[in-house]
Design a protein around this motif. Structure first.
Motif, short mmCIF file in Angstrom:
data_model
loop_
_atom_site.label_atom_id
_atom_site.label_comp_id
_atom_site.label_asym_id
_atom_site.label_seq_id
_atom_site.Cartn_x
_atom_site.Cartn_y
_atom_site.Cartn_z
N THR A 72 0.69 -1.25 0.04
CA THR A 72 0.02 0.09 -0.08
C THR A 72 0.90 1.18 -0.08
OG1 THR A 72 -2.19 1.05 1.01
CG2 THR A 72 -0.27 0.05 2.41
N ASN A 73 0.32 2.41 0.09
CA ASN A 73 1.27 3.71 0.13
C ASN A 73 0.15 4.76 0.49
OD1 ASN A 73 -0.56 4.46 -2.13
ND2 ASN A 73 1.26 4.59 -3.37
N ASP A 74 0.39 6.28 0.46
CA ASP A 74 -0.16 6.99 0.77
C ASP A 74 -0.18 8.10 -0.26
OD1 ASP A 74 1.97 8.54 1.10
OD2 ASP A 74 1.70 9.30 2.86
N ASP A 75 0.68 7.89 -1.41
CA ASP A 75 0.61 8.80 -2.75
C ASP A 75 -0.38 8.08 -3.72
OD1 ASP A 75 2.63 10.39 -1.98
OD2 ASP A 75 4.24 9.06 -2.65
N GLY A 76 -1.04 7.26 -3.43
CA GLY A 76 -2.18 6.72 -4.39
C GLY A 76 -1.80 5.62 -5.08
N ILE A 77 -2.93 4.93 -6.06
CA ILE A 77 -2.98 3.82 -6.60
C ILE A 77 -1.63 4.11 -7.91
CG2 ILE A 77 -4.90 4.46 -7.68
CD1 ILE A 77 -3.66 0.81 -6.81
N ASP A 78 -1.45 5.43 -8.35
CA ASP A 78 -1.11 5.52 -9.54
C ASP A 78 0.44 6.12 -9.34
OD1 ASP A 78 -3.37 5.22 -11.18
OD2 ASP A 78 -4.03 7.19 -10.91
N SER A 79 0.91 5.80 -8.09
CA SER A 79 2.24 6.31 -7.90
C SER A 79 3.25 5.35 -8.28
CB SER A 79 2.32 6.54 -6.37
OG SER A 79 4.03 6.67 -6.00
N PRO A 80 4.41 5.62 -8.85
CA PRO A 80 5.44 4.46 -9.42
C PRO A 80 5.96 3.79 -8.28
CG PRO A 80 5.82 6.84 -9.85
CD PRO A 80 4.81 6.92 -9.53
N GLY A 81 6.04 4.77 -7.01
CA GLY A 81 6.74 3.93 -5.83
C GLY A 81 5.97 2.73 -5.53
N LEU A 82 4.71 2.57 -5.58
CA LEU A 82 3.79 1.39 -5.31
C LEU A 82 4.21 0.13 -6.29
CD1 LEU A 82 1.29 0.70 -3.43
CD2 LEU A 82 0.05 1.13 -5.52
N THR A 83 4.58 0.39 -7.34
CA THR A 83 4.96 -0.70 -8.39
C THR A 83 6.39 -1.07 -8.04
OG1 THR A 83 3.49 0.48 -10.19
CG2 THR A 83 5.51 -1.06 -10.58
N VAL A 84 7.23 -0.17 -7.50
CA VAL A 84 8.83 -0.54 -7.16
C VAL A 84 8.65 -1.73 -5.91
CG1 VAL A 84 10.81 0.40 -5.91
CG2 VAL A 84 9.79 1.64 -7.94
N LEU A 85 7.66 -1.36 -4.84
CA LEU A 85 7.80 -1.88 -3.79
C LEU A 85 7.00 -3.41 -3.99
CD1 LEU A 85 7.03 -0.30 -0.50
CD2 LEU A 85 8.98 -1.42 -1.07
#
Length: 267
Positions: A6-19
């Protein structure tokens, strides 16, 4: 092992994909559930949007995820997403929660306000080890560096993570081979910024923000990060402090002699 990302930047953040890719490359079963919109500063809030009494959830892949990874956009803060996951809201209860990669550092006691850290702390209160990951720029150029450091930390968490504990990883935004290394670090007094409050007319308040003088605390997470180190801090989820010495009082209606004898002791 099942991992919620999960994250707090939102579903479209590239950081989510990194993790998510870090967890997949480590061989884990991954499910992604992230806020539909940015939820920065949400801490461990349990805020969410409901329709007809139901939390609003939409199946929607985060950009760059491989096929077959369940992914959901949720109208909720990340703390609530982790809470719902702990009760089987996105399939079986996860064994680990990864939160991030956040745009901007999460250092110092300001982590109290971070939605990224808040999701991991929310998970920890349900006996799910958590890892929050942040990269020290608002517009990062080296997302892969965060992933490079997150992988061994995830492996360590799986092998050694403790109940009610969260790991907070901050990574400089530079190529991995230019990072000085990974250091265990205490929290800075506050974080990357400090706020000042000014009272205006009619009772209104104005907030102004300024960078903290990092050199005052060179060996904290904020100071080390500014000097090119990746930092790792272990945080404790809210828990009972059995060593605290606190007052105890009898009922106001108790007999005075009984009250004097019983203050500080349980019946």
């Amino acid at each position: 092992m099942r991992v919620l990302v999960t994250n707090d930047d939102g579903i479209d953040s590239p950081g989510l994909t990194v993790l998510a890719r870090v967890a997949l490359d480590a061989g884990h079963d991954v499910v992604v559930a992230a806020p539909q919109r940015e939820s920065s500063g949400a801490s461990a809030s349990l805020l969410g949007a409901e329709k007809d009494g139901r939390l609003m959830v939409e199946a929607r892949p985060s950009p760059g995820l491989p096929d077959g990874v369940p992914s959901f956009a949720v109208r909720a803060a990340p703390g609530l997403i982790a809470f719902v996951a702990a009760y089987g809201g996105f399939g079986p209860k996860p064994d680990v929660v990864l939160s991030g990669v956040n745009r901007g550092a999460n250092t110092g006691h300001a982590v109290l306000h971070s939605g990224t850290v808040g999701a991991a702390l929310s998970a920890a209160t349900h006996d799910i080890p958590g890892l929050a990951v942040s990269i020290a720029e608002q517009d990062p150029r080296h997302w892969e560096t965060a992933g490079w450091f997150a992988r061994p930390v995830l492996d360590w968490l799986v092998a050694h993570g403790e109940r009610h504990r969260v790991l907070n990883l901050n990574v400089p935004d530079r190529p991995a081979d230019e990072v000085r290394g990974l250091r265990k670090a205490p929290l800075a007094s506050f974080g990357a910024v400090q706020a000042r409050v000014h009272e205006l007319e009619h009772g209104d308040l104005q907030l102004t923000y300024a960078d903290v003088e990092i050199t005052r605390e060179p060996d904290t997470d904020a100071g080390l990060l500014a000097r090119g180190w990746a930092t790792l801090t272990q945080l404790r989820a809210p828990c009972f402090d059995a060593d605290a010495t606190l007052p105890e009082l009898p009922s106001p209606g108790a007999d005075q002699s009984t009250a004097e004898a019983s203050v500080g002791s349980a019946p």
